[in-house]
Design an enzyme around this catalytic site. Structure first.
Site, PDB file in Angstrom:
ATOM      1  N   GLY A 247       0.529  -1.214  -0.031  1.00 39.23           N
ATOM      2  CA  GLY A 247       0.172  -0.113   0.054  1.00 39.23           C
ATOM      3  C   GLY A 247       0.882   1.393  -0.035  1.00 39.23           C
ATOM      4  N   GLU A 282       4.304  -6.658   2.017  1.00 31.55           N
ATOM      5  CA  GLU A 282       4.053  -6.966   0.523  1.00 31.55           C
ATOM      6  C   GLU A 282       3.912  -5.576  -0.241  1.00 31.55           C
ATOM      7  OE1 GLU A 282       0.288  -8.949   1.327  1.00 31.55           O
ATOM      8  OE2 GLU A 282       1.158 -10.487   2.095  1.00 31.55           O
ATOM      9  N   PRO A 283       4.915  -4.874  -0.549  1.00 29.73           N
ATOM     10  CA  PRO A 283       4.878  -3.706  -1.528  1.00 29.73           C
ATOM     11  C   PRO A 283       4.896  -4.156  -2.867  1.00 29.73           C
ATOM     12  CG  PRO A 283       7.206  -4.233  -0.803  1.00 29.73           C
ATOM     13  CD  PRO A 283       6.185  -5.289   0.156  1.00 29.73           C
ATOM     14  N   ARG A 285       3.375  -1.450  -5.708  1.00 28.34           N
ATOM     15  CA  ARG A 285       3.368  -0.027  -6.147  1.00 28.34           C
ATOM     16  C   ARG A 285       4.736   0.464  -6.025  1.00 28.34           C
ATOM     17  NH1 ARG A 285      -1.418   2.558  -7.527  1.00 28.34           N
ATOM     18  NH2 ARG A 285      -2.126   1.376  -5.988  1.00 28.34           N
ATOM     19  N   ARG A 321      -6.001   2.525 -15.486  1.00 32.50           N
ATOM     20  CA  ARG A 321      -6.203   3.230 -14.250  1.00 32.50           C
ATOM     21  C   ARG A 321      -6.834   4.731 -14.376  1.00 32.50           C
ATOM     22  NH1 ARG A 321      -2.788   5.009 -11.086  1.00 32.50           N
ATOM     23  NH2 ARG A 321      -3.708   4.018  -9.267  1.00 32.50           N
ATOM     24  N   CYS A 350     -13.199   2.450 -28.785  1.00 28.58           N
ATOM     25  CA  CYS A 350     -14.797   2.597 -28.829  1.00 28.58           C
ATOM     26  C   CYS A 350     -15.388   2.926 -27.620  1.00 28.58           C
ATOM     27  CB  CYS A 350     -15.517   1.842 -29.719  1.00 28.58           C
ATOM     28  SG  CYS A 350     -15.363  -0.011 -29.286  1.00 28.58           S
ATOM     29  N   GLU A 351     -15.038   3.734 -26.839  1.00 30.66           N
ATOM     30  CA  GLU A 351     -15.616   3.756 -25.644  1.00 30.66           C
ATOM     31  C   GLU A 351     -14.982   5.459 -25.128  1.00 30.66           C
ATOM     32  OE1 GLU A 351     -16.246   1.585 -22.280  1.00 30.66           O
ATOM     33  OE2 GLU A 351     -15.860  -0.415 -23.229  1.00 30.66           O
ATOM     34  N   TYR A 379       0.171  -1.974 -11.853  1.00 32.58           N
ATOM     35  CA  TYR A 379      -1.063  -1.891 -12.522  1.00 32.58           C
ATOM     36  C   TYR A 379      -1.317  -1.533 -13.915  1.00 32.58           C
ATOM     37  CZ  TYR A 379      -1.184  -3.217  -7.528  1.00 32.58           C
ATOM     38  OH  TYR A 379      -0.868  -3.781  -6.394  1.00 32.58           O
TER      39      TYR A 379
HETATM   40  N1  LLP Z   1      -0.854  -7.346  -0.733  1.00 33.21           N
HETATM   41  C1  LLP Z   1      -2.226  -7.603  -0.607  1.00 33.21           C
HETATM   42  C2  LLP Z   1      -2.989  -8.477   0.111  1.00 33.21           C
HETATM   43  C3  LLP Z   1      -2.976  -6.722  -1.589  1.00 33.21           C
HETATM   44  O1  LLP Z   1      -4.280  -7.120  -2.064  1.00 33.21           O
HETATM   45  C4  LLP Z   1      -2.269  -5.628  -2.313  1.00 33.21           C
HETATM   46  C5  LLP Z   1      -2.813  -5.225  -3.294  1.00 33.21           C
HETATM   47  C6  LLP Z   1      -0.797  -5.702  -2.197  1.00 33.21           C
HETATM   48  C7  LLP Z   1      -0.200  -6.439  -1.165  1.00 33.21           C
HETATM   49  C8  LLP Z   1      -0.138  -4.536  -2.873  1.00 33.21           C
HETATM   50  O2  LLP Z   1      -0.301  -3.398  -2.683  1.00 33.21           O
HETATM   51  P1  LLP Z   1       0.489  -2.206  -3.300  1.00 33.21           P
HETATM   52  O3  LLP Z   1       1.824  -2.021  -2.389  1.00 33.21           O
HETATM   53  O4  LLP Z   1       0.875  -2.405  -4.886  1.00 33.21           O
HETATM   54  O5  LLP Z   1      -0.112  -1.101  -2.906  1.00 33.21           O
HETATM   55  N2  LLP Z   1      -5.379  -1.846  -9.037  1.00 33.21           N
HETATM   56  C9  LLP Z   1      -5.135  -0.790  -8.271  1.00 33.21           C
HETATM   57  C10 LLP Z   1      -4.404  -1.196  -7.133  1.00 33.21           C
HETATM   58  C11 LLP Z   1      -5.015  -2.583  -6.251  1.00 33.21           C
HETATM   59  C12 LLP Z   1      -4.183  -3.096  -5.376  1.00 33.21           C
HETATM   60  C13 LLP Z   1      -4.852  -4.554  -4.958  1.00 33.21           C
HETATM   61  N3  LLP Z   1      -4.085  -5.227  -3.752  1.00 33.21           N
HETATM   62  C14 LLP Z   1      -4.373   0.451  -8.805  1.00 33.21           C
HETATM   63  O6  LLP Z   1      -3.981   0.527 -10.045  1.00 33.21           O
HETATM   64  O7  LLP Z   1      -4.178   1.371  -8.022  1.00 33.21           O
END
Ligand code: LLP
Length: 432
Positions: A247, A282-283, A285, A321, A350-351, A379
């Site tokens: 996150g 669990e990074p 992004r 996104r 086409c949207e 993503y």
């Molecule tokens: N761990 C779990 C259980 C998750 O569900 C996620 C993301 C992460 C780790 C990694 O999160 P991050 O560090 O990447 O923020 N498609 C959306 C983001 C969806 C995230 C889903 N879960 C976007 O484009 O912003």
């Protein structure tokens, strides 16, 4: 080095008026591999992983890269070499992580809907831990592990009911969400887990949402889960890990400050120390978001009475996104220009939702020019589709002066590869 566009994204900059990825000019990549093209900087991936590791060194967390952010094998492999594990959310992601060389014991597997087939596969691989999201999943996991005669290590995902102040679609740690179990239920689920055969309690898991702007939701969640963690630590010696999920945000806009990792460490580390479990993260992004750009070529510039449209050869099937979350991505010209005009930057689909930017000061580009959509490493390709029967883009990885085609562009033949029947058979639907 030249002029960078976003904070902490030093790998993409202008040198002599040309956008570069590390030592390579984007124009050269577009010329050689075509467009639309995803370009990833390995230096940035490594730098972000190191930033995390060094800032949190005192806790020596295990870092599981969230494969969903970007499943490109070359990037997963590079992270594995640096010591990262993987957070996967499907059998397919587990397959990719293993194929890219991530050792099974460094893999954690989350997700609310694991099928029997996926559980079998993960048990067979002897992954590090299952992030269990419901009581029925726990029962199924125990039954499958028993049949195989192995122990399944589990962390139960708790839902601490904290508002992560992000888009509703990507908020996961609030009580209305489908993820995890609330703190009371989690305690009962742990008691059940302890009684079930072939289950070993390994830790506690949470993931609040994505992207998060600062450390506050993490601190709030830790304060809420601390009693449960301490209760577990004292009862189950095998319970050693507290996984905070991912996150951590990144800058998407010029002048936007980067996620303050030092403040995150200052909030999280003392709390985890008191709880007495080992930190895991669990990074996704944070590591890959600003390691990637989407390069597109302008096909036409079209004007009507109200608007000007920059029409590119990339579309929402390549990067969804902006329409899906209203997300902002900076858009720059690959050949630096001071001239700007107001425009929508759109794709060929086409949207009307097929846009990267709406009514924005955009570089005054012309037909044939190249643009780059920034911060597309997370993503981006991983959410790409074949909508409008468009082949998915190619992906290249840059490492200093070297370049690797990590994934070739899909062809029209690729589009129909999984359709077994030849066109000559289309009229002959057979009985079951
Ligand atoms: N761990 C779990 C259980 C998750 O569900 C996620 C993301 C992460 C780790 C990694 O999160 P991050 O560090 O990447 O923020 N498609 C959306 C983001 C969806 C995230 C889903 N879960 C976007 O484009 O912003």
């Amino acid at each position: 080095m030249g002029r960078i566009i976003l904070h902490e994204a030093e790998s993409f900059f202008y040198r002599n008026g040309r956008l570069h990825a590390e030592e390579i000019a984007i124009e050269e990549l577009a010329g050689r591999f075509g467009t639309p093209l995803y370009v990833y900087s390995l230096a940035h991936v490594r730098a972000q992983y190191e930033r995390l590791r060094i800032t949190l060194a005192e806790a020596a967390p295990s870092i599981h890269y969230a494969v969903k952010a970007n499943a490109c094998g070359a990037l997963i492999h590079a992270l594995g070499v640096m010591g990262a594990g993987a957070d996967v959310v499907s059998g397919g992601e587990l397959f990719r992580a293993r194929r890219a060389g991530i050792p099974a014991e460094r893999i954690v597997y989350a997700g609310i809907g694991k099928t029997g087939e996926e559980i079998e596969y993960a048990l067979g691989e002897r992954i590090g831990a299952f992030t269990v999201e419901s009581e029925p999943e726990l029962e199924r996991l125990s039954a499958f592990a028993r049949r195989r005669g192995v122990a399944a290590r589990v962390a139960i995902r708790v839902n601490p009911d904290v508002d992560p102040q992000t888009h509703v679609y990507t908020s996961t740690g609030k009580k209305e969400s489908k993820f995890g179990l609330d703190l009371e239920r989690a305690r009962c689920a742990y008691e059940r887990a302890a009684a079930l055969p072939n289950i070993e309690i390994a830790g506690v898991h949470m993931h609040l949402g994505s992207p998060l702007a600062d450390e506050k939701p993490y601190a709030e969640a830790l304060d809420k889960v601390a009693p449960l963690c301490e209760w577990l630590r004292d009862r189950f010696p095998s319970c050693t890990t507290l996984d905070l999920g991912g996150g951590m945000g990144i800058p998407y806009r010029r002048r936007q400050k980067p996620f303050d990792l030092a403040a995150f460490a200052a909030a999280v580390l003392p709390r985890v120390r008191v709880i007495g479990l080992r930190l895991a993260l669990e990074p996704g992004r944070y590591i890959v978001g600003n390691a990637g750009i989407l390069v597109a070529r302008v096909q036409y510039v079209k004007e009507n009475a109200f608007r000007r449209f920059i029409i590119t050869d990339a579309g929402m099937n390549d990067l969804i996104r902006p329409p899906l979350y209203g997300a902002w991505h900076e858009i720059v010209a690959v050949r630096e220009t001071e001239a700007h005009f107001r425009a929508d930057v759109v794709g060929p689909i086409c949207e009307s939702g097929d846009f990267f930017a709406q009514d924005r000061e955009a570089p005054a580009v012309r037909e044939g020019d190249l643009i780059a959509v920034m911060s597309a490493g997370a993503y981006g390709f991983s959410m790409a589709s074949n909508y409008n029967s468009r082949g998915r883009a190619a992906e290249v990885v840059v490492d200093g002066t070297r370049v690797m085609l990590a994934r070739r562009r899909e062809t029209w033949d690729d589009l129909v590869r999984a359709e077994d029947e030849a066109p000559s058979q289309y009229g002959r639907v057979k009985a079951m």
